[in-house]
Design a protein around this motif. Structure first.
Motif, PDB file in Angstrom:
ATOM      1  N   ASP A   4       0.745  -1.112   0.035  1.00  0.00           N
ATOM      2  CA  ASP A   4      -0.075  -0.104  -0.016  1.00  0.00           C
ATOM      3  C   ASP A   4       0.772   1.263   0.163  1.00  0.00           C
ATOM      4  OD1 ASP A   4      -1.880  -1.727   0.098  1.00  0.00           O
ATOM      5  OD2 ASP A   4      -2.752  -0.992   1.924  1.00  0.00           O
ATOM      6  N   ASN A   5       1.884   1.155   0.923  1.00  0.00           N
ATOM      7  CA  ASN A   5       2.874   2.277   1.004  1.00  0.00           C
ATOM      8  C   ASN A   5       3.563   2.813  -0.280  1.00  0.00           C
ATOM      9  OD1 ASN A   5       2.148   2.316   3.561  1.00  0.00           O
ATOM     10  ND2 ASN A   5       4.028   1.074   4.164  1.00  0.00           N
ATOM     11  N   ASP A   6       3.279   1.915  -1.392  1.00  0.00           N
ATOM     12  CA  ASP A   6       3.897   2.191  -2.875  1.00  0.00           C
ATOM     13  C   ASP A   6       2.991   2.862  -3.397  1.00  0.00           C
ATOM     14  OD1 ASP A   6       5.562  -1.032  -3.062  1.00  0.00           O
ATOM     15  OD2 ASP A   6       6.149   0.938  -1.842  1.00  0.00           O
ATOM     16  N   ILE A   7       1.749   3.239  -2.962  1.00  0.00           N
ATOM     17  CA  ILE A   7       0.829   3.653  -4.125  1.00  0.00           C
ATOM     18  C   ILE A   7       0.335   4.963  -3.463  1.00  0.00           C
ATOM     19  CG2 ILE A   7      -1.263   3.317  -5.299  1.00  0.00           C
ATOM     20  CD1 ILE A   7      -1.007   0.153  -4.253  1.00  0.00           C
ATOM     21  N   GLU A   8       0.636   6.165  -4.323  1.00  0.00           N
ATOM     22  CA  GLU A   8       0.112   7.449  -3.736  1.00  0.00           C
ATOM     23  C   GLU A   8      -1.355   7.386  -3.590  1.00  0.00           C
ATOM     24  OE1 GLU A   8       0.481  12.007  -5.499  1.00  0.00           O
ATOM     25  OE2 GLU A   8       1.642  10.368  -6.497  1.00  0.00           O
ATOM     26  N   ILE A   9      -1.813   7.633  -2.755  1.00  0.00           N
ATOM     27  CA  ILE A   9      -3.456   8.024  -2.183  1.00  0.00           C
ATOM     28  C   ILE A   9      -3.840   9.037  -3.251  1.00  0.00           C
ATOM     29  CG2 ILE A   9      -5.138   8.317  -0.729  1.00  0.00           C
ATOM     30  CD1 ILE A   9      -3.608   6.805   1.376  1.00  0.00           C
ATOM     31  N   PRO A  10      -4.799   9.089  -4.099  1.00  0.00           N
ATOM     32  CA  PRO A  10      -5.232  10.149  -4.796  1.00  0.00           C
ATOM     33  C   PRO A  10      -5.798  11.167  -3.750  1.00  0.00           C
ATOM     34  CG  PRO A  10      -6.332   8.187  -5.676  1.00  0.00           C
ATOM     35  CD  PRO A  10      -5.362   7.703  -4.352  1.00  0.00           C
ATOM     36  N   ASN A  41      -4.085  -1.502  -5.346  1.00  0.00           N
ATOM     37  CA  ASN A  41      -4.138  -2.009  -4.057  1.00  0.00           C
ATOM     38  C   ASN A  41      -5.022  -3.191  -4.115  1.00  0.00           C
ATOM     39  OD1 ASN A  41      -3.527  -0.916  -1.840  1.00  0.00           O
ATOM     40  ND2 ASN A  41      -5.327   0.774  -1.884  1.00  0.00           N
ATOM     41  N   THR A  42      -5.789  -3.521  -5.051  1.00  0.00           N
ATOM     42  CA  THR A  42      -6.366  -4.911  -4.919  1.00  0.00           C
ATOM     43  C   THR A  42      -5.686  -5.868  -5.581  1.00  0.00           C
ATOM     44  OG1 THR A  42      -8.553  -3.572  -5.473  1.00  0.00           O
ATOM     45  CG2 THR A  42      -8.683  -6.083  -5.861  1.00  0.00           C
ATOM     46  N   LYS A  43      -4.902  -5.396  -6.539  1.00  0.00           N
ATOM     47  CA  LYS A  43      -4.005  -6.642  -7.014  1.00  0.00           C
ATOM     48  C   LYS A  43      -2.820  -6.619  -6.089  1.00  0.00           C
ATOM     49  CE  LYS A  43      -0.388  -5.069 -10.207  1.00  0.00           C
ATOM     50  NZ  LYS A  43      -0.183  -4.678 -11.455  1.00  0.00           N
ATOM     51  N   ASN A  44      -2.305  -5.953  -5.379  1.00  0.00           N
ATOM     52  CA  ASN A  44      -1.361  -6.436  -4.197  1.00  0.00           C
ATOM     53  C   ASN A  44      -2.062  -7.222  -3.106  1.00  0.00           C
ATOM     54  OD1 ASN A  44       0.592  -4.581  -5.447  1.00  0.00           O
ATOM     55  ND2 ASN A  44       0.180  -2.974  -4.029  1.00  0.00           N
TER      56      ASN A  44
ATOM     57  N   MET B  36     -10.140  -7.565  -2.632  1.00  0.00           N
ATOM     58  CA  MET B  36      -9.188  -8.711  -3.090  1.00  0.00           C
ATOM     59  C   MET B  36      -9.772  -9.742  -3.778  1.00  0.00           C
ATOM     60  SD  MET B  36      -7.908 -10.761   0.382  1.00  0.00           S
ATOM     61  CE  MET B  36      -7.612  -9.107   1.208  1.00  0.00           C
ATOM     62  N   ILE B  37      -9.142 -10.314  -4.687  1.00  0.00           N
ATOM     63  CA  ILE B  37      -9.577 -11.677  -5.383  1.00  0.00           C
ATOM     64  C   ILE B  37      -8.643 -12.618  -4.848  1.00  0.00           C
ATOM     65  CG2 ILE B  37     -10.019 -12.652  -7.626  1.00  0.00           C
ATOM     66  CD1 ILE B  37      -9.833  -9.798  -8.907  1.00  0.00           C
ATOM     67  N   ARG B  38      -9.150 -13.912  -4.405  1.00  0.00           N
ATOM     68  CA  ARG B  38      -8.508 -14.961  -3.960  1.00  0.00           C
ATOM     69  C   ARG B  38      -9.336 -16.169  -4.510  1.00  0.00           C
ATOM     70  NH1 ARG B  38      -4.065 -14.880  -0.273  1.00  0.00           N
ATOM     71  NH2 ARG B  38      -3.659 -12.492  -0.345  1.00  0.00           N
ATOM     72  N   LYS B  39      -8.359 -17.302  -4.430  1.00  0.00           N
ATOM     73  CA  LYS B  39      -8.816 -18.539  -4.991  1.00  0.00           C
ATOM     74  C   LYS B  39      -9.163 -19.725  -3.852  1.00  0.00           C
ATOM     75  CE  LYS B  39      -5.593 -19.412  -7.767  1.00  0.00           C
ATOM     76  NZ  LYS B  39      -4.593 -19.966  -8.522  1.00  0.00           N
ATOM     77  N   VAL B  40     -10.211 -20.268  -3.998  1.00  0.00           N
ATOM     78  CA  VAL B  40     -10.638 -21.121  -3.047  1.00  0.00           C
ATOM     79  C   VAL B  40      -9.698 -22.283  -2.957  1.00  0.00           C
ATOM     80  CG1 VAL B  40     -12.420 -22.596  -2.128  1.00  0.00           C
ATOM     81  CG2 VAL B  40     -13.005 -20.314  -2.640  1.00  0.00           C
ATOM     82  N   ASP B  41      -9.021 -22.831  -1.956  1.00  0.00           N
ATOM     83  CA  ASP B  41      -8.429 -24.228  -1.884  1.00  0.00           C
ATOM     84  C   ASP B  41      -9.400 -25.370  -2.294  1.00  0.00           C
ATOM     85  OD1 ASP B  41      -7.080 -26.682  -1.178  1.00  0.00           O
ATOM     86  OD2 ASP B  41      -5.813 -25.309   0.164  1.00  0.00           O
ATOM     87  N   ALA B  42      -9.261 -26.044  -2.976  1.00  0.00           N
ATOM     88  CA  ALA B  42      -9.914 -27.303  -3.379  1.00  0.00           C
ATOM     89  C   ALA B  42     -10.250 -27.977  -2.143  1.00  0.00           C
ATOM     90  CB  ALA B  42      -9.465 -28.134  -4.323  1.00  0.00           C
TER      91      ALA B  42
END
Lengths: 240, 74
Positions: A4-10, A41-44, B36-42
Motif C-alpha cells: 500500500d505504501n508504494d501507491i500514492e493515495i489520490p 491495491n486490489t492487485k497487491n 481482493m480476489i482470491r482462489k478457494v483451496d480445493a
C-alpha cells in the motif's frame, strides 16, 4: 504483505472535508486516479503470497452497500478493459464505455443517498439503530432540491432490516410519502417495493436528471460568458 | 437487507461479492476500497489462496465484467 505504501493515495480520497454535503462530482481524471489506486491495491492484496485462513459465516448487510461495492469492483474490471490502468483489451466488449459511464453516474448518485442513512446510523448495546427523524428530514430536503422520489424510495427500501419490533423503512416511508413501502410502490405502478422494474427506472431517472443538470450548467456557463463578453465590449466602447 | 457470505480474517470482515469458478471477489465490510480476489483451496473452503500472476488477476477481473454485463443484458 501489501505494498500500500508504494501507491500514492489520490488527493480526493485524502480530502478530510469530503462529506456528502460538500461533495462534488468527480472529474474523469480524478475517477481514473481512484480506479488506478483501487486497481493497484486490489492487485497487491490478491497477490500476497501467503494463503489466508478465513472463517466463513453469513450476515445480513444493506443491499445498497452491497451494490456500491459491486460497482467499485465492476469499475476496476472495466478500467482494465478500457486501458484506464494500463492495459488495452477492448475486444468483443464494445458497449463498455457507455455502460461504464452510466454505472459511474448512478453509483455516485446513489452513494450520496445511501450516505444519508449511514450518517444517521448508530451503535448501542442492543445493536444498530437509525435516527429516522434526521434521515427523513435530510431526504425531505433532497426531495425539495429535485432528487427523484423513486431514488429515495429505492434507497430507503433497500437499506434497513425490518422486523416486527423495528421497521425503520416503513417509518421513513410514512414520514416522506404518507404510505407504506408497498402502498407507495403500487401508487407508482409497481407490483411491490421489491419490483425489479423500480431499480431500472431509478437508474434511468438518475441518468436523465444528471444530463438535464449538465445541460443547465453548460447553458448557464454559456450565458455567463456571453454576458462577460458584452460587458467587455461595452467597456471597450467607453461604457461603464 | 440481503444475506451475504462473510470471510473473516485479520479481525476484518470481507463480504463475498461474487464467486466465479474458484475465484472469490471480496470487499472489506468497513472500507469499500479494500478489495481482493482470491482462489478457494480445493481441499478447504476456508483457505484462500493468492493469485499467481498479474495476468491471472486481469483474467479474474474480466470474468467479473463479462458476467455482470451478461446479467445486465438479460
Amino acid at each position: 504483505m501489501s505494498k500500500d505504501n508504494d501507491i500514492e493515495i489520490p488527493s480526493y480520497m485524502n480530502n478530510t472535508n469530503n462529506s456528502r454535503k460538500t461533495r462534488r462530482r468527480l472529474s474523469p481524471e480524478e475517477r481514473a486516479q481512484i480506479i488506478r489506486y483501487d486497481f493497484e491495491n486490489t492487485k497487491n492484496h490478491s497477490r500476497d503470497t501467503k494463503p489466508i485462513h478465513a472463517k466463513k459465516s453469513k450476515k445480513k448487510v444493506s443491499k445498497m452497500s452491497d451494490v456500491k461495492r459491486m460497482r467499485i469492483a465492476f469499475g476496476l474490471g472495466v478500467g482494465v478493459t478500457l486501458g484506464v490502468v494500463g492495459f488495452a483489451n477492448k475486444d468483443n466488449i464494445v458497449e463498455i464505455p457507455q455502460k461504464f459511464e452510466e454505472w459511474q453516474i448512478t453509483s455516485e448518485y446513489l452513494s450520496d443517498l445511501y450516505d444519508v442513512i449511514h450518517e444517521h446510523e448508530h451503535e448501542n448495546s442492543n445493536g444498530t439503530w437509525y435516527d429516522v427523524g434526521d434521515i427523513s428530514a435530510d431526504f425531505q430536503d433532497m426531495l425539495k432540491n429535485g432528487v427523484p422520489e423513486d431514488a429515495i424510495a429505492y434507497v430507503t427500501a433497500n437499506s434497513f432490516s425490518y422486523t416486527y419490533e423495528t421497521d425503520e423503512r416503513s417509518a421513513v416511508f410514512s414520514s416522506l410519502f404518507n404510505a407504506t413501502p408497498d402502498e407507495w410502490a403500487k401508487q407508482h405502478g409497481y407490483d411491490s417495493i421489491e419490483d425489479e422494474n423500480l431499480e431500472k427506472d431509478v437508474e434511468r431517472n438518475i441518468l436523465r436528471t444528471t444530463k438535464i443538470n449538465e445541460y443547465n450548467q453548460s447553458l448557464n456557463s454559456m450565458l455567463e460568458d456571453t454576458g462577460n463578453q458584452i460587458e467587455s465590449s461595452m467597456k471597450g466602447m467607453g461604457g461603464k | 437487507m440481503k444475506e451475504v457470505d462473510i470471510y473473516t480474517f485479520d479481525d476484518k470482515n470481507y463480504v463475498l461479492l461474487d464467486r466465479i469458478e474458484d475465484y472469490l471477489f471480496l470487499s472489506n465490510e468497513k472500507n469499500d476500497h479494500d478489495m481482493m480476489i482470491r482462489k478457494v483451496d480445493a481441499d478447504d473452503e476456508e483457505t484462500l489462496l493468492p493469485l499467481e500472476s498479474d495476468e491471472e488477476f486481469e483474467k479474474a477481473l474480466l470474468l467479473l465484467v463479462t458476467k455482470k454485463l451478461k446479467e445486465e443484458e438479460s
